[in-house]
Every structure is written in structure tokens, then in C-alpha cells.
Design an enzyme around this catalytic site. Structure first.
Site, PDB file in Angstrom:
ATOM      1  N   LYS A 103     -29.652  39.753  35.921  1.00 29.91           N
ATOM      2  CA  LYS A 103     -28.872  39.180  34.534  1.00 29.91           C
ATOM      3  C   LYS A 103     -28.265  40.127  34.336  1.00 29.91           C
ATOM      4  O   LYS A 103     -29.152  40.933  33.719  1.00 29.91           O
ATOM      5  CB  LYS A 103     -29.684  38.248  34.423  1.00 29.91           C
ATOM      6  CG  LYS A 103     -29.723  37.660  33.411  1.00 29.91           C
ATOM      7  CD  LYS A 103     -30.891  36.913  32.700  1.00 29.91           C
ATOM      8  CE  LYS A 103     -30.473  35.708  31.826  1.00 29.91           C
ATOM      9  NZ  LYS A 103     -29.753  35.934  30.683  1.00 29.91           N
ATOM     10  N   ARG A 124     -17.516  31.891  26.737  1.00 28.47           N
ATOM     11  CA  ARG A 124     -18.953  30.911  27.295  1.00 28.47           C
ATOM     12  C   ARG A 124     -18.724  29.805  26.513  1.00 28.47           C
ATOM     13  O   ARG A 124     -18.006  28.381  26.370  1.00 28.47           O
ATOM     14  CB  ARG A 124     -19.885  31.180  27.472  1.00 28.47           C
ATOM     15  CG  ARG A 124     -20.874  30.243  27.179  1.00 28.47           C
ATOM     16  CD  ARG A 124     -22.708  31.379  27.833  1.00 28.47           C
ATOM     17  NE  ARG A 124     -23.305  30.026  28.592  1.00 28.47           N
ATOM     18  CZ  ARG A 124     -23.817  28.795  27.519  1.00 28.47           C
ATOM     19  NH1 ARG A 124     -23.400  29.168  26.102  1.00 28.47           N
ATOM     20  NH2 ARG A 124     -23.917  28.422  27.808  1.00 28.47           N
ATOM     21  N   GLU A 158     -19.270  38.766  33.835  1.00 25.70           N
ATOM     22  CA  GLU A 158     -20.315  38.805  32.859  1.00 25.70           C
ATOM     23  C   GLU A 158     -19.227  39.883  32.629  1.00 25.70           C
ATOM     24  O   GLU A 158     -18.598  40.574  32.769  1.00 25.70           O
ATOM     25  CB  GLU A 158     -21.607  39.536  32.596  1.00 25.70           C
ATOM     26  CG  GLU A 158     -22.050  39.327  32.032  1.00 25.70           C
ATOM     27  CD  GLU A 158     -22.440  38.753  31.319  1.00 25.70           C
ATOM     28  OE1 GLU A 158     -22.699  36.743  31.363  1.00 25.70           O
ATOM     29  OE2 GLU A 158     -23.908  38.355  29.939  1.00 25.70           O
ATOM     30  N   LYS A 287     -36.953  37.021  33.432  1.00 24.07           N
ATOM     31  CA  LYS A 287     -37.256  37.962  32.116  1.00 24.07           C
ATOM     32  C   LYS A 287     -38.240  39.376  32.562  1.00 24.07           C
ATOM     33  O   LYS A 287     -39.228  38.983  32.391  1.00 24.07           O
ATOM     34  CB  LYS A 287     -36.840  37.688  31.024  1.00 24.07           C
ATOM     35  CG  LYS A 287     -35.877  35.856  30.250  1.00 24.07           C
ATOM     36  CD  LYS A 287     -34.679  36.750  30.023  1.00 24.07           C
ATOM     37  CE  LYS A 287     -35.143  37.265  28.912  1.00 24.07           C
ATOM     38  NZ  LYS A 287     -33.743  37.571  27.638  1.00 24.07           N
ATOM     39  N   CYS A 376     -31.130  58.814  -4.342  1.00 24.50           N
ATOM     40  CA  CYS A 376     -30.448  58.307  -2.763  1.00 24.50           C
ATOM     41  C   CYS A 376     -31.265  59.970  -2.429  1.00 24.50           C
ATOM     42  O   CYS A 376     -31.406  61.119  -2.910  1.00 24.50           O
ATOM     43  CB  CYS A 376     -28.827  59.117  -2.827  1.00 24.50           C
ATOM     44  SG  CYS A 376     -28.585  59.321  -1.362  1.00 24.50           S
ATOM     45  N   CYS A 379     -28.462  63.213  -2.233  1.00 24.36           N
ATOM     46  CA  CYS A 379     -27.693  63.802  -3.060  1.00 24.36           C
ATOM     47  C   CYS A 379     -28.486  63.527  -4.396  1.00 24.36           C
ATOM     48  O   CYS A 379     -28.126  63.891  -5.235  1.00 24.36           O
ATOM     49  CB  CYS A 379     -26.575  63.058  -3.722  1.00 24.36           C
ATOM     50  SG  CYS A 379     -26.444  61.218  -4.078  1.00 24.36           S
ATOM     51  N   CYS A 396     -26.397  54.061  -1.469  1.00 28.30           N
ATOM     52  CA  CYS A 396     -25.983  55.437  -3.020  1.00 28.30           C
ATOM     53  C   CYS A 396     -24.523  55.237  -3.330  1.00 28.30           C
ATOM     54  O   CYS A 396     -23.825  54.467  -3.089  1.00 28.30           O
ATOM     55  CB  CYS A 396     -25.514  56.638  -1.935  1.00 28.30           C
ATOM     56  SG  CYS A 396     -25.209  58.405  -3.073  1.00 28.30           S
TER      57      CYS A 396
HETATM   58 ZN   LIG Z   1     -26.112  60.221  -2.342  1.00 29.43          ZN
END
Ligand SMILES: [Zn+2]
Length: 645
Positions: A103, A124, A158, A287, A376, A379, A396
Site C-alpha cells: 500500500k 484523486r 501512486e 495497516k 534564543c 544567540c 528568535c
Molecule cells: Zn537567535
């Protein structure tokens, strides 16, 4: 090997050879060998009428479409009934003749042929109506454009991207795709066909809608294979359910799959069984179950990406996920953590989504003790929460964040931008960490002591590799305006838009530079809306100064048909004689000629374009021969004029 098989093989070989030749600059074969294989392919294509879209004999150009047209399906496209129990499958097949197949996990597509020619591709969609993707399909390399079968033909299959290709493409993306399926869908539903062109999509047939007058569906698929299509691997008829299960393990296949389809082989029997509005009764999908594993959350890590987006990652106690010891999984974004109410020490359940990507499924203890970082992690700059498509994401806000600079530099030096060959992300990171490169311009102005340290005191580098990189940096000074604009990382301005802008300004950096001083309405340009216009204006306003300086580092050239920089000495052959004044020695002059696309030869012949000799009036043998053949004799000064004008 049969002829169709040989065609597929030849297309593969020639694609690889062309890629090595153009993309890697390291040919796999001689021109003669290439031509021979090309001729063989072209003869076979004529004989069998089978021409694959990826064949070098077919040339399709990339461009951008206006939108999608809706198309109705000939019969509704239904899902398969699903189960996770093999016993259910055993009940379903009973004593009937059946086969198993993977599948496939991609985007289902219908293709139509008339008179042996590919005429239409459709997604589809909602099962009743799909979108016309005919033009996109022409870039699916293994899809035949011509076939020997001349009656109307309709196939379902597919559209998938292999795991290898998925990793290759993701490597260069700021926001990587989470699964090949998303990448395939994103590629196929893209109106910019230049993008389709560069990604290796495959089309795998799993159903022949047209009745080829055979009751056996598996035999019909083999006929389809013999027309030149790639078909899904199928098991022998009447293997047991367990044998099918063992034969079709996901790791045996190069494409992503999420289960096994059990299909009744008889067409007539299948039709007699009918369908619900959801599924047909002739097939059932098994599945694979995602198994959940319990572990303890040890930490939430926050990593700043190239774009400034800060991504959370769950770090947990080692757990064996189907044979792979795993300690980390993505948490996607802030909303995802909020929903799970995570906290360090919580007991969580993790799994391998589609047996590949580790994910956090649920939180059993829900302490909700997690903390949002206020700086951040890269930094220490300020952060902000944004709302993207209903999810909270952390960013950031420091424009000089080192990670962001790295991302911009990676983009700037990439193949489609300024193209500094061999300049890897790791190298750029090093140059940033050492403080040598703080902007694009710094790349072109490395100081002598920095180069010295890089060459002789940096692990992983040597004199030769640094020299090669420096040479490639120098080479990249010859560029085109569209590459330059694309390299600037202007939001919303991709390759196509950069080309449109460059064309508008006649590929002249000076003309382009002029717009920094004047207001310019970009909405005049093809496909430029208000958003792109604003993006350009804001960028111009905020970055005016450094771009003007950066422009000075480059020699802008015309581009050839393939968008490559046309070198100023391309096609010219030089012979050097006599002593030099401007250049240190002959090697230096040779390298300048070669860097500008020219060639150097030892003796004067009819193929020589120029003889370089400062003593223009000399009566040496080379001068005499040049005179006789009518080849211009130029001094170093004239040569320098030639490459700098
Ligand atoms: Zn940063």
C-alpha cells in the site's frame, strides 16, 4: 533483457551520466559512449513506441501555471477497507484467488492515454472530482509519454518519492518535509514546474481501470508493465496471508509504504461484489500497527533553525523502537507541547510513525511543568511567539542571530544562487564561529592572517582544500543578476521571481542598483502581487547600504540558456609566449584564463583565438605562425582589458 527493460535501464544510465556531467562536473563516460547509448535508446523507442518522460530524447522546460482545472473521474475513487488484524484479512480472502501488494504512501494519481500518447493526469481530489495535473506529470521521470498500446487507456497509481530522494531534497530545505508523501504532494501540486523538474517523482501503477480483456488483474498489471510502466510489486497468486505479510516488509522497498493491499484477482468477481460509497469489496488493506512504548521525558531542547524558528525536541530515556534505540523526538511547536501538557519527569508514550519517524504519542502524567524559553538558545536574543496556521511557534527576533546568518550564507552560496562549489554548511559555520565572516561580503574579503590560520591551524582543512575553496570563491565573483538577487534571501522572492526582476533590469546590476534610490513598482512585473512588491520594498529600505557594497564584489555576466553564468572567455583558446610583467608567472595567467572559462594551449594552431605576447612585434616562431594564420597577438594589458571590460 527485454526491450522495454533495456529502455528503462538506458534512461537510468543516461540520466546519471548527464547529472555527473552537468551537476557534478565529473563525467562518468566519454561523449562517444554517451552518444552510442543515446542512439541505442532512441532506436529502441522508435521500435517499441515506448518513451519515458525522463528520457533524454524528451526535453520538457519548467515554467509556472496559472491554476488547477477540475476533472471528473470515470468511476469514483474509493478507499480500501482497512484493518490491523491479519485474521480479518484471512476471513476476507477465504478460498478466493488473491494477491498482495504494497500500500504505497504517496499521492494517488490517474493517468489517461489516447492513441498511444499521454493526454491527462488527475489527482484523486475528493474521489469524484480531481485536479488536472497533466503538465506536472510530464516531469515524472518514469512515466511513459508514448506507449505501444493505441486504444484509450486509464491507469491508477501512486505518485511517490523514494526515501533516498526524500533525504536528498530535505537536506537543502529550511523547513524539511516530515514525510515523503508531503513532499510528493507539495511537488505535484506546485504550479512552479521548475520545482517539479528537479525532484525525482515516480509513478507506480496499482490498478488498470481500462478492461484489457483479461479477467486476471495481476496478469493485466504485467501487461501494463510491458507497456513501459513501473508497477507495484505483487506476490504470487494464492500465497498464504502470512507469506504475503512476510514478503512485503517496508524495509524491502525503496518507496514509502504504510501497509499491504490484499486484492481479489478476478475482475468479474470483483465487479459483482460491488462497493459502498467508501470502499470496494474486492480489496482490503492491512495497516501496520504503530506500537507505543513508554518512557520518561528528561528534557525539552530548543533549537534555533536557519530561519530563526525555534524548534522543540523531546529528550527521553532510551527506548527500543522496533529495533532502533531512540532518545529524541520532535515536538513540532509550542501548541503541541501545550496540548500534551508536558513536564520534565513525565511518563510519555512514543512510537515510530509509519515505522520511521519517532513521535510522542501521549503524556500519561501531564504535569504541565514545562517552561517557554525567554531567550534564543543560540544567540540569547529576544524571542516572540507567532501564530502560524493555528499553531503557536517560537521565533528568535535578533536579525544577527548566528544561526540565521548561517542559514542565509548556506542559501547565498548554494548551487542556484552564487554557487560557491564545495562551500559546505560545516565550513560556513566554522567561518562564522571564528568571527571571520559576519556578512556575505566578508566571504570575499578574508584577511591574510585568517587564511593562514584556516590553512595551517584548522582541523579538517589543509593547504590544498583551502586553496581550492578560495579559488571557487574567486570564481563565484562572475555571476548573473538573477543568481545574485535569489541569493539575497528576500522573503517571497524565489528563483522564478529573481529571473523576472533580472530580466526587467537587463541583467545589469547598475540598473538594478538604481532602483534602490528610486521607488519602483514591482507589481508591473509578471506574477508580482502586492505581497511580493511589499517584500521587495521593505527589503530595499532596510538593506540598502550593504547590498550596494556587496554588488561591488561581483562581475555580472549574461547567463546561458541553462541559467549558468556565461564566462567571459568561454570558447577562447590562448597561447602564451615571452616574458610576463603584470602576472607573477605563467601559472598565474593560466589560472586567470581558466577561471574565466578560457583554455590555454602550448602551440599556435588554427584553433588558437589569441596569442599573448608583450612583444607584439617580435619575429619569434609563434608570432610568425600567428601572423600567417591571422590570429591576433595581444599584450597582457589588452588581455586584462578583455576580462575586466
Ligand atoms: Zn537567535
Amino acid at each position: 533483457m527485454d526491450k522495454i527493460g533495456r529502455i528503462k535501464e538506458l534512461v537510468g544510465i543516461l540520466q546519471k551520466a548527464a547529472y555527473a556531467y552537468y551537476g557534478l562536473d565529473s563525467p562518468l563516460m566519454t561523449d562517444k559512449e554517451y552518444d552510442d547509448l543515446y542512439d541505442e535508446l532512441s532506436a529502441l523507442e522508435k521500435e517499441t513506441n515506448c518513451v519515458l518522460a525522463g528520457s533524454p530524447t524528451v526535453k520538457v522546460q519548467g515554467y509556472v501555471l496559472d491554476g488547477f482545472t477540475k476533472v471528473r473521474h470515470t468511476k469514483p475513487m474509493l478507499s480500501a477497507n482497512k484493518t490491523k488484524e491479519t485474521n480479518e484479512i484471512k476471513k476476507f480472502v477465504g478460498e478466493k484467488s488473491f494477491y498482495g501488494s504494497y500500500k504505497l504512501d504517496g499521492l494517488t494519481v490517474v493517468v489517461r492515454y489516447k492513441d498511444g500518447k499521454f493526454t491527462q493526469g488527475i489527482t484523486r481530489g475528493n474521489g469524484i472530482e480531481g485536479e488536472d495535473i497533466t503538465e506536472q506529470c510530464k516531469f515524472i521521470k518514469n512515466l511513459p509519454m508514448n506507449i505501444s498500446y493505441k486504444k484509450d487507456l486509464e491507469l491508477r497509481g501512486e505518485c511517490v518519492i523514494s526515501w533516498d530522494e526524500f533525504r536528498r531534497i530535505n537536506k537543502d530545505l529550511d523547513t524539511p518535509y516530515s514525510h515523503p508523501r508531503n513532499l510528493a504532494a507539495g511537488t505535484l501540486r506546485n504550479l512552479d514546474l521548475n520545482i517539479n523538474k528537479e525532484r525525482n517523482l515516480s509513478f507506480i501503477v496499482f490498478e488498470c481501470v481500462t478492461d484489457l480483456k483479461k479477467d486476471s488483474k495481476s496478469e493485466t498489471l504485467i501487461d501494463v508493465y510491458n507497456m513501459g510502466f513501473e508497477i507495484v510489486p505483487i506476490t504470487k497468486l494464492n500465497s498464504t496471508v502470512n507469506q504475503v505479510h512476510d514478503a512485503l516488509q517496508p524495509e524491502f522497498y525503496q518507496y514509502p509504504v504504510d501497509g499491504i493491499i490484499f486484492e481479489l484477482d478476478s475482475r468479474k468477481l470483483s465487479e459483482s461484489l460491488g462497493a459502498t460509497s467508501h470502499h470496494e469489496y474486492c480489496r482490503m488493506a492491512l495497516k501496520w500497527e504503530d506500537e507505543l512504548y513508554e518512557t520518561k521525558l528528561k528534557d525539552i531542547e530548543w533549537n534555533t533553525s536557519k530561519t530563526g524558528l525555534i524548534n522543540p525536541v523531546a529528550v527521553f530515556e532510551p527506548v527500543d523502537l522496533d529495533g532502533a534505540i531512540t532518545t529524541r523526538a520532535t515536538l513540532h511547536n509550542v501548541s503541541y507541547i501545550e496540548d500534551l501538557q508536558l513536564g520534565i519527569g513525565d511518563t510519555i508514550q512514543v512510537y515510530r510513525a509509519n515505522m520511521v519517524i519517532p513521535k510522542v504519542h501521549s503524556n500519561l502524567t501531564r504535569s504541565n511543568a514545562w517552561k517557554l524559553p525567554d531567550k534564543c538558545p543560540c544567540c540569547g536574543g529576544d524571542v516572540e511567539i507567532h501564530n502560524e496556521n493555528g499553531s503557536k511557534t517560537l521565533h528568535c527576533m535578533n536579525p544577527d542571530c548566528k544561526t540565521k546568518l548561517l542559514g542565509k550564507l548556506v542559501h547565498f552560496v548554494s548551487k542556484n544562487a552564487i554557487n560557491i562549489d564545495g562551500m559546505s554548511e560545516a565550513t560556513l559555520q566554522l567561518l562564522i564561529e571564528r568571527g571571520w565572516v559576519k556578512s556575505f561580503k566578508d566571504l570575499y574579503n578574508l584577511k591574510e592572517n585568517q587564511i593562514y590560520l584556516w590553512k595551517y591551524h584548522t582541523v579538517g582543512f589543509g593547504e590544498k582544500s583551502v586553496d581550492k575553496l578560495l579559488e571557487n570563491i574567486e570564481k563565484s565573483r562572475n555571476t548573473t543578476l538573477d543568481r545574485f538577487i535569489y541569493g539575497l534571501c528576500i522573503p517571497l522572492i524565489g528563483r522564478t521571481a529573481s529571473k523576472v526582476i533580472a530580466k526587467e533590469f537587463n541583467n545589469q546590476a547598475e540598473e538594478f542598483y538604481d532602483i534602490w534610490c528610486h521607488s519602483y513598482d514591482f507589481t508591473k512585473l509578471d506574477d508580482f502581487g502586492d505581497a511580493m512588491n511589499n517584500s521587495m520594498k521593505v527589503f530595499i529600505r532596510d538593506n540598502y547600504g550593504w547590498i550596494a557594497e556587496l554588488i561591488g564584489e561581483f562581475n555580472f555576466r549574461e547567463s546561458d540558456n541553462n541559467g549558468n553564468v556565461k564566462q567571459v572567455l568561454e570558447g577562447e583558446t590562448f597561447v602564451i609566449t615571452g616574458s610576463l610583467k603584470a602576472y607573477k608567472n605563467r601559472e598565474e595567467l593560466v589560472s586567470v584564463i581558466e577561471r574565466n572559462g578560457g583554455k590555454v594551449s602550448g602551440s599556435v594552431s588554427a584553433k588558437t583565438s589569441y596569442l599573448i605576447n608583450n612583444d607584439v612585434a617580435s619575429t619569434s616562431g609563434k608570432n610568425k605562425k600567428a601572423h600567417d594564420l591571422g590570429i591576433p597577438i595581444i599584450s597582457e594589458g589588452e588581455f586584462i582589458q578583455m576580462i575586466t571590460s
